[in-house]
Design a protein around this motif. Structure first.
Motif, mmCIF file in Angstrom:
data_model
loop_
_atom_site.group_PDB
_atom_site.id
_atom_site.type_symbol
_atom_site.label_atom_id
_atom_site.label_comp_id
_atom_site.label_asym_id
_atom_site.label_seq_id
_atom_site.Cartn_x
_atom_site.Cartn_y
_atom_site.Cartn_z
ATOM 1 N N THR A 127 -3.193 26.350 27.236
ATOM 2 C CA THR A 127 -2.428 26.270 26.160
ATOM 3 C C THR A 127 -2.515 25.529 24.890
ATOM 4 O O THR A 127 -3.503 24.310 24.553
ATOM 5 C CB THR A 127 -0.798 25.615 26.618
ATOM 6 O OG1 THR A 127 -0.471 25.801 27.583
ATOM 7 C CG2 THR A 127 0.231 25.949 24.830
ATOM 8 N N VAL A 130 1.645 26.546 20.176
ATOM 9 C CA VAL A 130 3.031 27.244 20.588
ATOM 10 C C VAL A 130 3.612 27.380 19.123
ATOM 11 O O VAL A 130 3.931 26.695 18.316
ATOM 12 C CB VAL A 130 3.431 25.921 21.558
ATOM 13 C CG1 VAL A 130 5.347 26.108 21.703
ATOM 14 C CG2 VAL A 130 3.411 25.643 22.482
ATOM 15 N N ILE A 185 3.318 31.143 23.548
ATOM 16 C CA ILE A 185 2.985 30.832 23.893
ATOM 17 C C ILE A 185 1.501 31.611 23.982
ATOM 18 O O ILE A 185 1.533 32.447 24.870
ATOM 19 C CB ILE A 185 3.599 30.147 25.436
ATOM 20 C CG1 ILE A 185 4.275 29.353 24.090
ATOM 21 C CG2 ILE A 185 2.256 29.227 25.699
ATOM 22 C CD1 ILE A 185 5.772 29.003 25.787
ATOM 23 N N THR A 574 7.017 25.588 30.738
ATOM 24 C CA THR A 574 6.014 25.726 29.531
ATOM 25 C C THR A 574 5.271 24.528 29.604
ATOM 26 O O THR A 574 6.246 22.974 29.994
ATOM 27 C CB THR A 574 6.512 26.768 27.990
ATOM 28 O OG1 THR A 574 7.978 24.839 28.272
ATOM 29 C CG2 THR A 574 6.691 27.607 28.171
#
Length: 740
Positions: A127, A130, A185, A574
């Motif tokens: 990731t 965001v 995301i 998440t």
């Protein structure tokens, strides 16, 4: 057993009260929220700046990765990744054969050239960003429920398409607080993942299902993988020419570990919680949903276990499936036990009653009672639909029928512009779609698939909610042919068992399906209209809930803030951070569970019979007291320290004299947090999350700080296994080891 839950609240005069001290460890926080709880982190002895934890480009958050279903983390500059053994199970299973069963025997690659692919479907997701996109998703939505649903999906897909301008990234728009907020995301995808080191299952899952969700535990639930990329440094599919990925950072591992009372935090991808759900939803789960699911899982587990006992190949193929179902079934049973033992329904109802009283007196939110009533009415409809469709949906559980259903749906979706296709059937999805069709072979056997499907069809046939298309194809029997014999005919006549034939259907047109003689294709075509009609009903209801739930959440959040309770979204897969401290707990009257277990606990439990059949080389190392430099003399604080004065550890045993195996902490985790790195207060790796205690299973609905504990593999045990048992010297040299 689990009798402390209600003590988290004082039920007095109809008002539910909770001290901020009691709820201090609660929360699966979004990284951006960390500065808002900086004082609470500091109170736990977590010294790493909260602002640093909020930044996904900085250490340690840029070293935490997702597997799509679990969590992992980079631990070397050469792309080495550590996660749980049960999270890497598919990779181990993929490489296990009758001639070399890595599930049973373990695996260690002594050089990079010996690291096999983890399988075509294994991915690492890093990731990188965001972004709050709530306004873009919810702006100017229609009041018509179905149109509203489609507009939300269209807005989401548009954002995703813009985000995925680079094929190396996977983007998603996820709902938070039941649609009150949406976040975009962005994740880098690593497509070449390889197996590096896994202990034998007899060590990794020592105690098996008997010890699952229990404590004390003695599990070596860890596995190392490695991320590879093309020579240009960009993600690529598996190739012998690929090179190890160089992560932006990798975790430092503290070989001194932690002691009782130390502050810790966990970063990972928790799957799903239901803490803001209504009491009526809890009652439905308790009374119908969980018992029904658990019963079906038990039947399937028994069938697979029986067939696996008779066929070693079946046992290997279905090992991951069996372990996953057993874990879910025990969780459902644990939830049911917890609901009964501590009256969570009563606790939630008391809080809900207090919320309604607050709602009636708060000038800003008084009008929201109407939305709450509407939400309850919609939930009644949702529960009724779930029960009505349950058996028909299960009646399509064959792996081959599932593939046929998706392939025919793909042929229909491909007639639309890509932006208008259903998620899962867009061009961005085709690589994974193809990989899933290939993966069927790794966990499929005709005899098992047929036996499980037959059970679901018989359950469908024994109830009253009929689907004419299914009855006409399989159930109505004007001839003297049993359902089992009909299924024999389907499996004998289909070509869907062949991977190349399944893949060929990806390019077929709808007419090819509609004129096919393949029985699974014919069945998929026959059921399509019913499945689509039910999907439309679900979307319409989802559109209605997309109005009712956010309004409810607005009021609930205001109510929580008025009571100074933590406000964070329910888990939704998440990236989240949770914090707590290393601590044991009082599991029942006169039974306190210590926070650490020792190597000697393995030999004490060992019987030589599965699941308490530890590997011989591990037992020998313990017997010979080959602790190396991993022995710990105490796992408690100095009796004179402020922690001991605060937490009364003067009466705890001071001598440990062994290698810590597993330990407990009060962090707030759930499924998906498996494999999550456990950090000390400086942000150094000290363990891997892998389970919860049985008493804590109900935390998905309600967090009770008194008994909620997560179970972790102590990294000192992992290093001991690498050093003294499996001699993984090549990997130890890669790790960045530090001391206090």
């Amino acid at each position: 057993m689990r009798n402390a839950l209600i003590s988290a609240f004082m039920l007095s005069s109809g008002v539910v009260l909770a001290s901020s001290q009691a709820l201090a460890d609660e929360g699966q926080w979004q990284p951006y929220q960390m500065p808002s709880i900086a004082d609470k982190l500091s109170e736990k002895g977590i010294d790493i700046p909260a602002k640093q934890l909020a930044d996904l480009t900085q250490y340690p958050m840029n070293a935490v990765v997702g597997l799509g279903y679990c969590t992992a983390s980079f631990v070397s500059p050469q792309g080495l990744v550590v996660t749980n053994h049960h999270c890497a199970y598919r990779a181990i299973q993929y490489n296990s054969k009758k001639e070399h069963n890595y599930i049973a025997d373990g695996f260690l690659a002594t050089s990079k050239i010996d690291e096999p692919t983890a399988g075509p479907n294994e991915r690492l997701y890093i990731t990188e960003a965001v972004t709050n996109v709530s306004e873009q998703v919810t702006r100017d939505l229609s009041q018509d429920p179905l149109v509203r649903y489609e507009e939300i999906q269209s807005n989401r897909k548009s954002l995703i398409k813009s985000c995925e301008s680079d094929d190396n990234y996977r983007c998603s728009v996820r709902s938070f607080h039941s649609g009150l907020e949406y976040y975009l995301i962005k994740q880098l995808i690593i497509r070449d993942v390889r197996l590096v080191y896994a202990p034998p299952e007899s060590a990794a899952a020592f105690g098996g299902d008997i010890d699952n969700y229990e404590y004390p535990r003695h599990s070596a639930d860890f596995t190392f993988l490695r991320a590879y990329v093309g020579k240009d440094g960009k993600p690529a599919v598996f190739s012998q020419d690929n090179v190890p990925y160089q992560p932006k950072s990798h975790l430092k591992i503290n070989i001194d570990g932690v002691k009782a009372g130390d502050g810790v935090f966990v970063a990972g991808y928790p799957g799903s919680t239901s803490r803001y759900r209504l009491t009526s939803e809890l009652k439905f789960a308790s009374d119908w949903l969980y018992p029904t699911f658990a019963s079906r899982y038990q039947l399937r587990i028994d069938t697979i276990a029986m067939m696996g006992a008779a066929d070693k190949g079946v046992k290997i193929k279905y090992a991951g499936t069996l372990a996953g179902m057993a874990n879910r079934m025990k969780k459902y049973n644990g939830l049911l036990d917890g609901f009964k033992a501590t009256d969570i329904t009563g606790i939630k109802q008391a809080r809900e009653d207090d919320f309604k009283q607050w709602l009636a007196t708060d000038k800003t939110y008084q009008s929201y009672q109407t939305q709450l009533d509407n939400l309850e009415n919609l939930l009644v409809k949702k529960r009724s639909n779930s029960q009505t469709r349950y058996y028909f949906e299960n009646a399509q559980s064959s792996s081959l029928l599932g593939a046929a259903n998706k392939l025919y749906r793909l042929s229909r979706e491909k007639t639309k512009p890509d932006a208008e296709r259903e998620e899962g059937y867009q061009e961005r999805d085709m690589k994974m779609f193809k990989a899933r069709l290939k993966r069927i072979d790794s966990s499929f056997d005709v005899s098992v698939d047929k036996a499980l499907w037959l059970q679901d069809l018989e359950a469908y046939n024994a109830q009253d909610n009929r689907v004419a298309a299914l009855d006409a194809m399989l159930i109505d029997n004007k001839q003297s042919v049993s359902l089992s014999e009909k299924l024999d005919g389907l499996y004998s006549l289909t070509s869907m068992t062949a991977q190349d034939k399944r893949l060929d259907w990806m390019d077929a047109k709808s007419e090819d399906f509609e004129t096919s003689a393949d029985p699974f294709i014919r069945l998929a075509v026959a059921l399509f209209d019913t499945n689509m009609a039910q999907e439309t009903d679900k979307k319409t209801l989802a559109g209605e809930l997309s109005q009712a739930r956010p309004d409810y959440m607005k009021a609930v959040i205001a109510y929580y803030k008025a009571n100074d309770w933590p406000v964070y979204p329910d888990a939704n897969g998440t990236l989240r951070i949770t914090y707590g401290m290393v601590d044991g707990y009082q599991s029942r009257d006169a039974l306190y569970k210590q926070p650490f277990t020792r190597l000697e606990g393995i030999t004490a439990k060992h019987t030589g019979i599965e699941p308490f059949n530890a590997p011989t080389k591990l037992l020998k190392a313990i017997e010979e007291q080959r602790y190396g430099n991993h022995k710990v003399e105490t796992v408690y604080q100095d009796p004179a320290s402020w922690l001991c004065r605060l937490f009364s550890c003067l009466d705890k045993p001071k001598s440990f004299g062994s290698v810590p195996v597993n330990f407990l902490s009060s962090v707030d985790t759930t499924g998906g947090n498996s494999g999550s790195p456990v950090f000390n207060g400086k942000g150094e790796l000290v363990g891997l999350n892998f389970d919860s205690t049985y008493e804590a299973i109900t935390k998905d609905w309600f967090f009770n700080p008194t008994i909620t504990r997560a179970v972790h593999v102590d990294f000192r045990y992992i290093l001991w296994m690498m050093d003294e048992v499996d001699h993984a010297d090549n990997l130890i040299q890669e790790l960045d080891l530090v001391r206090n």
